[in-house]
Scaffold this active site. Structure first.
Site, PDB file in Angstrom:
ATOM      1  N   TYR A   1     -38.212 -76.438 -49.695  1.00  0.00           N
ATOM      2  CA  TYR A   1     -36.767 -76.441 -49.475  1.00  0.00           C
ATOM      3  C   TYR A   1     -36.147 -77.779 -49.873  1.00  0.00           C
ATOM      4  O   TYR A   1     -35.168 -78.219 -49.283  1.00  0.00           O
ATOM      5  CB  TYR A   1     -36.453 -76.116 -48.005  1.00  0.00           C
TER       6      TYR A   1
ATOM      7  N   LYS B   1     -52.615 -75.504 -47.749  1.00  0.00           N
ATOM      8  CA  LYS B   1     -53.292 -74.705 -48.776  1.00  0.00           C
ATOM      9  C   LYS B   1     -53.912 -75.706 -49.758  1.00  0.00           C
ATOM     10  O   LYS B   1     -53.690 -75.662 -50.979  1.00  0.00           O
ATOM     11  CB  LYS B   1     -52.261 -73.768 -49.438  1.00  0.00           C
TER      12      LYS B   1
ATOM     13  N   ASP C   1     -53.254 -68.969 -45.244  1.00  0.00           N
ATOM     14  CA  ASP C   1     -53.497 -67.518 -45.241  1.00  0.00           C
ATOM     15  C   ASP C   1     -54.424 -67.123 -44.088  1.00  0.00           C
ATOM     16  O   ASP C   1     -54.189 -66.138 -43.379  1.00  0.00           O
ATOM     17  CB  ASP C   1     -54.049 -67.033 -46.602  1.00  0.00           C
TER      18      ASP C   1
ATOM     19  N   ASP D   1     -41.935 -71.917 -41.723  1.00  0.00           N
ATOM     20  CA  ASP D   1     -40.883 -70.906 -41.630  1.00  0.00           C
ATOM     21  C   ASP D   1     -41.518 -69.522 -41.475  1.00  0.00           C
ATOM     22  O   ASP D   1     -41.162 -68.736 -40.582  1.00  0.00           O
ATOM     23  CB  ASP D   1     -40.034 -70.984 -42.919  1.00  0.00           C
TER      24      ASP D   1
ATOM     25  N   ASP E   1     -41.930 -66.880 -37.863  1.00  0.00           N
ATOM     26  CA  ASP E   1     -41.457 -65.498 -37.682  1.00  0.00           C
ATOM     27  C   ASP E   1     -42.621 -64.613 -37.231  1.00  0.00           C
ATOM     28  O   ASP E   1     -42.453 -63.716 -36.398  1.00  0.00           O
ATOM     29  CB  ASP E   1     -40.842 -64.949 -38.979  1.00  0.00           C
TER      30      ASP E   1
END
Ligand code: ATP
Length: 330
Positions: A123, A168, A199, A223, A227
């Protein structure tokens, strides 16, 4: 204390007044500065947030934020991303633990916090749209990584003294850079650490959320994981967050503007009300924050809940019940 109040769009316009009514019940000396910011303002004036809005916000101590619609229009820039940058709100802190009587999809016992870097990563805002390709620059800096890792370690010191660094690094060089810096900061703070590929983290968080305490990660991964964590914790309508910097802070429910239910009066106000609780903790008003937590528990125990939790109460009925408990605790 001076508080900027930004309801925003959609259900932000419903849950923020509900949360404010609960805050008002505490009778604290907080000056509120209401601001119209968001997609609605953009449609009306061509600008979602102005430089003057930013100046007014910078004269306040903190912000209480509802939700803002971000349309997929390349000319529209995310208000929240701008606010996080302008106020340098580098740490996005999202706690997850089961609430009373809330039906959970899987494991019943967990208590973890996601600490997400909030100002860089994917972002960063450095993007280029060409005819046949589009590019986004993922920025990971030493300063950004050090300070988010430091925040995670400070939190861990008051909890189980352990952080999980999510990355990652097997594919992304920027993530091995992030991981190495986080490890250095953890060692300096005497905090135990483990690492997890994002992951594998997404998978394990559903199966074994009880294994985790403080999770620190980069912007986009945080982010997405939060969720997922909201689903584990019973739904978006319950989860609050704090965006913290060294000078300012902004508190908001983690859900968006939910256009599908906006205007129906059935949005769950608990996430916004628990954001007020996080704000009070940040202000050092720990007792008042506890009163709000207990009042929310009472509403849940009494089954005064909105349809997302299987109930039939309205936003207004839930906030009135919580406000009543807050007043009753005087
Ligand atoms: P936006 O575009 O603003 O991000 P969205 O609908 O894509 O909005 P959310 O607002 O996070 O994303 O909503 C996702 C789903 O969760 C929607 O079905 C919405 O109705 C539901 N939801 C979100 N917040 C609440 C809430 N406070 N109460 C009840 N349902 C909610």
């Amino acid at each position: 204390m001076k508080l900027a109040v930004i309801p925003g769009d959609g259900i932000g316009l419903e849950v923020l007044p509900a949360a404010l009514s609960v805050l008002d019940a505490l009778g604290l000396d907080i000056e509120k500065i209401p601001l119209e910011i968001g997609y609605g303002k953009w449609e009306r004036t061509g600008s979602a947030i102005t430089d003057e809005d930013i100046s007014i916000i910078k004269e306040c101590d903190c912000v209480l934020f509802g939700a803002i619609t971000t349309p997929p229009d390349p000319n529209y820039k995310s208000v929240l991303v701008r606010l996080r940058k302008e106020l340098d709100l580098y740490a996005n802190i999202r706690p997850f633990a089961p609430l009373k009587k809330v039906k959970l999809p899987c494991v019943k016992k967990f208590d973890f916090v996601i600490v997400r870097e909030n100002t860089e990563g994917m972002y960063s805002g450095i993007e280029e749209l060409q005819q046949d390709a589009a590019y986004t620059t993922r920025v990971i800096t030493r300063r950004g990584s050090e300070r988010i890792a430091q925040r995670a370690c400070i939190l861990a010191k008051g909890r189980n003294k352990e952080i999980t660094i999510v990355h990652k690094a097997n594919v992304l060089k920027s993530d091995s850079f992030f991981r190495d810096i986080c490890i250095g900061v953890a060692k300096k703070n005497g905090i135990a650490y483990r690492e997890k590929l994002v992951d594998s983290m997404a998978y394990d968080l559903i199966l074994s959320p009880e294994k985790y305490d403080v999770i620190v990660t980069t912007n986009l991964f945080g982010d997405i994981l939060s969720d997922e964590a909201a689903a584990i914790a019973g739904g978006l309508g319950l989860c609050a967050s704090a965006n913290i910097g060294d000078r300012y802070a902004l508190f908001e429910p983690i859900h968006g503007s939910a256009p599908d239910i906006a205007g129906a009066g059935i949005a769950n106000p608990i996430a916004a009300i628990l954001s007020v609780r996080m704000m009070l903790e940040w202000m050092g008003k720990v007792k008042e924050a506890g009163v709000i937590g207990m009042a929310v528990d009472n509403a849940l125990m009494n089954g005064i809940v909105t349809p997302d939790l299987g109930g039939s109460s309205s936003t207004d009925e839930v906030s009135r019940a919580i406000k009543g408990s807050v007043k009753g605790s005087d």
